[in-house]
Design a protein around this motif. Sequence first.
Motif, short mmCIF file in Angstrom:
data_model
loop_
_atom_site.label_atom_id
_atom_site.label_comp_id
_atom_site.label_asym_id
_atom_site.label_seq_id
_atom_site.Cartn_x
_atom_site.Cartn_y
_atom_site.Cartn_z
N UNK A 212 -2.70 10.85 4.92
CA UNK A 212 -1.55 9.96 4.97
C UNK A 212 -1.53 9.22 6.32
N UNK A 213 -1.07 7.99 6.26
CA UNK A 213 -0.83 7.24 7.50
C UNK A 213 0.45 7.77 8.14
N UNK A 214 0.39 8.03 9.42
CA UNK A 214 1.57 8.49 10.16
C UNK A 214 1.83 7.53 11.31
N UNK A 215 2.86 6.69 11.16
CA UNK A 215 3.21 5.71 12.18
C UNK A 215 4.58 6.01 12.77
N UNK A 216 4.90 7.30 12.85
CA UNK A 216 6.19 7.68 13.42
C UNK A 216 6.21 7.49 14.93
N UNK B 227 -7.78 1.54 9.50
CA UNK B 227 -9.11 1.33 8.93
C UNK B 227 -9.87 2.62 8.78
N UNK B 228 -9.78 3.50 9.78
CA UNK B 228 -10.44 4.79 9.70
C UNK B 228 -9.89 5.65 8.58
N UNK B 229 -8.57 5.65 8.42
CA UNK B 229 -7.96 6.43 7.35
C UNK B 229 -8.37 5.88 5.98
N UNK B 230 -8.41 4.56 5.85
CA UNK B 230 -8.81 3.96 4.58
C UNK B 230 -10.22 4.40 4.19
N UNK C 295 0.85 -1.19 0.00
CA UNK C 295 0.00 0.00 0.00
C UNK C 295 0.88 1.24 0.00
N UNK C 296 0.29 2.36 -0.45
CA UNK C 296 1.02 3.62 -0.39
C UNK C 296 0.70 4.33 0.92
N UNK C 297 1.12 5.58 1.03
CA UNK C 297 0.91 6.33 2.27
C UNK C 297 -0.56 6.57 2.57
N UNK C 298 -1.42 6.36 1.58
CA UNK C 298 -2.86 6.60 1.75
C UNK C 298 -3.63 5.29 1.87
N UNK C 299 -2.88 4.17 1.98
CA UNK C 299 -3.42 2.81 2.12
C UNK C 299 -4.07 2.30 0.85
N UNK C 300 -3.77 2.95 -0.29
CA UNK C 300 -4.23 2.44 -1.57
C UNK C 300 -3.30 1.32 -2.04
N UNK D 201 -5.65 -2.51 5.02
CA UNK D 201 -5.31 -1.95 6.34
C UNK D 201 -5.12 -3.09 7.34
N UNK D 202 -4.35 -2.79 8.38
CA UNK D 202 -4.15 -3.76 9.45
C UNK D 202 -3.01 -4.72 9.18
#
Length: 550
Positions: free
Chosen positions: A420-424, A406-409, A375-380, A389-390
Amino acid sequence: MPNRKYRLSIEGMTCTSCERHVEEALSTIGAENVEANFRRGEAIFELPEHIDIDKAKGAVNKAHYKAGEAEAIHQQESSALEAEDNYDYDFIVIGSGAAAFSAAIKAVEYGAKVAMIERGTIGGTCVNIGCVPSKTMLRAGEINYLAGHHPFDGLTTSAGPVHLQTLIEQKDVLVKKMRQQKYVDLIDDYGFELIHGEAKFVDEKTIEINGTLLTAQRFLIATGASPAIPDIEGLEHVDYLTSTSLLQLKELPKSLVVIGSGYIGMELGQLFHHLGVTVTLMQRSPRILKNYDPEISQAVLEALTKQGINVITGVAFERIKQHGNMKRVYFSMNGEIKTIDAEQLLIATGRKPNISSIHLEAAKVEIGDRGEIKVDDYLRTSNPRIYAAGDVTMGPQFVYVAAYQGGIAADNAIGGLNRKVNLEVVPSVTFTTPSVASVGLTEEQAKQKGIEVKTSTLPLDAVPRAIVNRETTGLFKLVVEAKTGKVLGVHVVAENAGEVIYAATLAVKFGLTVEDLRETLAPYLTMTEGLKLTALTFDKDVSKLSCCAG
């Protein structure tokens, strides 16, 4: 032309008054629908076509705050869905765990017609076979162990026989109750449709389930992961256990060998040790918790061995055989072949994505080297209609990360956002005794990024809560940026480390400094006080302070 929407990071906001100042500054230059948030350190607003984002940054800087990176938020007027009605559903979610439910609920809130597909038990890993059952059993094991191994003179306690089947039955009742309340009941509450069966993609916008073809404008794959089985000679002929089947045993074995000493192996191995089983943990890498700094690994190793768990590292697994009612593991260390026997064998060498039956090739969805959905930063995924997701993406394997993704997707797939997903800043907890918790960068990770750091390590025997508990095996470690004192990482081995790490997560997320930790009051005789004491050790000897002088 419609307005352009931006998210602008801003440093220096500390309160709601700061939010108002920023909102006024942006409104003055023509920004519309401005919402500033000092806790997130950002402002979201819209700009007419003739106003450049640099002008907005200048307005923020002029108001004596520091404008950072600006992210364009691409949003259609109402949603990302096409104005067509020739689809069976707006959104089909494959899976029913945390990511799936988070996405389905949010999609319904956007007004989408949603179907969720599940081939097995509703609720996914966490509530059924992961977090919930393992943690309630860990608590039972802890109580059993403490009854016979506490540090207090004058107390006479003892642990009687453990009836594992009764514990398992009680665990199953809890799981069933939480699955019903937190998952099944929500389906009717939010009004999406549940379809039981196995989904298989036919093409980029069609799946087959129970012999019926269903189409959707958007899909989310949230099918989770399952135990990965290593390629060890003879293993396929041995009746081994996984994290799932171990928690279904009805009788305690006399001995247990665990292959793999990650968080799952350590938690479940210690659980059975606490219930009276002789346990050996084995792994290939030269130290447990290899992704942590060495001080953390050593503290956990010390705790496990002190309790009587046998830990063997740096091994190469040669083969496994059944010998009567025992499993025999052949392994090599330092060029010498050795064996170890156990009544039960637990395989805990990681997890693999559940994708084998979905026919992703028909949907033109690309798979990564670890079998994960890319997936990319947008979960596409590589198919813009399909998101993932997940755990199926093999990111951090935590239920709260899955729910967040899941919410971002859903925001992106249905809401038309471009989040964008931020997992920093992702906190992690291993629920051993003592527990292990971490957030942010380790010392080694910071150095690999070229950051000059200072560190402080405080042994648990300097923390008053640990002293009065008479449990002083463990430590606190802070990793900070050398020039600014900004907290980059916090790592804890202690009782209730998981309760401490949320405060540390806020410190890392919002860029607090060592000085901020020093100047913030910490309740005495709490484990969280260890954060402040570790901050003090950068320029003080905390052993020379009075009890509450920190």
